[in-house]
Structure formats: C-alpha cells, structure tokens
Design a protein around this motif. Structure first.
Motif, mmCIF file in Angstrom:
data_model
loop_
_atom_site.group_PDB
_atom_site.id
_atom_site.type_symbol
_atom_site.label_atom_id
_atom_site.label_comp_id
_atom_site.label_asym_id
_atom_site.label_seq_id
_atom_site.Cartn_x
_atom_site.Cartn_y
_atom_site.Cartn_z
ATOM 1 N N GLU A 44 1.068 -1.213 -0.148
ATOM 2 C CA GLU A 44 -0.024 -0.127 -0.190
ATOM 3 C C GLU A 44 1.102 1.366 -0.103
ATOM 4 N N LEU B 249 -4.742 1.599 3.807
ATOM 5 C CA LEU B 249 -6.045 1.618 3.208
ATOM 6 C C LEU B 249 -6.918 1.085 4.296
ATOM 7 N N GLY C 60 -10.108 -1.647 3.251
ATOM 8 C CA GLY C 60 -9.481 -1.167 1.941
ATOM 9 C C GLY C 60 -8.180 -2.252 1.715
ATOM 10 N N ARG D 224 -12.299 3.918 -1.066
ATOM 11 C CA ARG D 224 -11.002 3.177 -1.089
ATOM 12 C C ARG D 224 -10.277 3.122 0.336
ATOM 13 N N VAL D 225 -10.408 3.872 1.215
ATOM 14 C CA VAL D 225 -9.986 3.539 2.556
ATOM 15 C C VAL D 225 -11.241 3.349 3.318
#
Length: 234
Positions: free
Chosen positions: A80, A85, A89, A187-188
C-alpha cells in the motif's frame, strides 16, 4: 466458491505510533516479545492449519518486513505505497492474492495463550449461517484492552455492538466472507463497515477464545505479553 477458509491476511501496514520511539526506525510487527518478532508470533498461529497462502499488507518501512520474511514461499505481500487503506480497503486490495472464498484475518500486534485462535475459529465456522465469525474475550480478561467491550452475544452466538455496556473485546482474529467488499465505494475504510452489514442481516457471530490474549500496541504491552506467555509455558 469454497466455504472453508484457506488463506490468511496479516495486517502489518500501520505506523505503530502508540509505540513511540520503538517504531521510529522499525515497523511494529518486528518488535520482539519474548525473543520473537510480533509477526512471527502471528505466523505461529497459522502453522497447524496448512493454509494455501498468507498475505501480509505493507506500508510503513516495508523493506524491513520483506527482508524479515524472505525465503517464506507461502507468503505474498500486498503493498500500500500511497496510503494506508485501513483494514477494509487493505483486505479488498489483497483479494487477488488471497483468492476466492472466506479468509482468516489476524492482527500482528498481539500475543496468544491457550488454544490456537485460528483453529478455534475454524471449528466454529458455519458457512450456511455466517458471513463473519470474530474471536472475542470478556473485556476484563483481555490484557491491554481499553474499554468495556466491543460486542455482546445473543443466545445463538450472534454479535451486536456493545454500545457502552459490558461486553467482549474483539481480539483481532476472524473468518470473513469477502464478496461484499465490492459493495463499499470508498478506497479507504474499516472492516467495521462489513461487520455492520453482516450484523444487520443476522450473519455476524462471535466465538469466545479459550485462553489468554494481550494487546501489544503500546510499550507497556511488551512486559504484559511476556508475562502471559511465561505463565502459558508453566
């Protein structure tokens, strides 16, 4: 799609800021407890299960973790690089490496005593009824845990949020179906989002750990964890 979990996600991307100077130059999963790095304590829990693959997510000081685990053919890394994330995520980003079906997830900032946490979850897993199965312990028994508890159990083992009432601490170990991660647009995000979906549908369950557990998210947790392990060896 398989119903038996055959892969494990280890969460190892965090900064470990509560550790202060101990994580200034090394990632928290490499902090040692009783002469063994925290991530190795986590990997010990997976050994009896003969899992097809293990995935470790990386962000902070990733090269140190890669070097520490060099030579492990069963481990893949989910980098990442741009941002952490969070658990949800991060798990979704790792799905191509984990493969289809439910997975185990395990935090890397704790130690265990008593029965193997992943084996307990596997023995209690019922794919016909469950989308999530979380390992829990009464909050007063969870060493290093702050708070009155995360969840309560009903008579059939389903979980609900404790909402300030005395309850059980989540120990960072679970079996989880991953297909609904695709429904979350962010996304997160945290896996709390997925848990709440499963709770609303009556498909989130808990299993009480038969043994001890200690959080090692702060410096004081190291001594507590070593004492727990020493007593477990007696």
């Amino acid at each position: 799609m398989p119903d038996r979990p055959g892969a494990l996600m280890l969460f190892a991307a965090g900064f470990g800021t509560r550790m202060g100077a101990l994580t200034a130059h090394r990632p928290k999963p490499l902090i040692e407890v009783a002469g063994r790095a925290l991530i190795d304590h986590a990997l010990l829990q997976a050994e009896p299960l003969a899992l097809r693959r293990i995935v470790v997510n990386l962000h902070y000081l990733p090269d140190q973790i890669r070097a520490h685990l060099a030579g492990r053919a069963d481990i893949r890394f989910a980098a990442e690089p741009d941002e952490i994330l969070e658990t949800g995520g991060g798990l979704r980003a790792a799905l191509p490496l984990l493969g289809p079906g439910p997975v185990f997830t395990l935090n890397t900032d704790a130690v265990w005593a008593g029965q193997n946490p992943l084996a307990q979850l596997l023995s209690a897993w019922d794919p016909a009824r469950m989308d999530a199965l979380l390992l829990l312990l009464p909050a007063p028994q969870a060493k290093g845990f702050a708070g009155t508890g995360d969840f309560v159990l009903d008579g059939e083992g389903r979980i609900a949020r404790a909402k300030g009432a005395p309850g059980l601490a989540y120990l960072g170990a679970q079996i989880l179906r991953t297909d609904r991660l695709a429904e979350i647009p962010d996304r997160v995000f945290s896996l709390n989002r997925l848990w709440d979906m499963a709770i609303a549908e009556g498909r989130a369950f808990g299993h009480v750990h038969q043994g001890g557990w200690c959080d090692v998210g702060h410096p004081g947790g190291i001594a507590m964890a070593e004492a727990l392990l020493a007593n477990d060896d007696v």
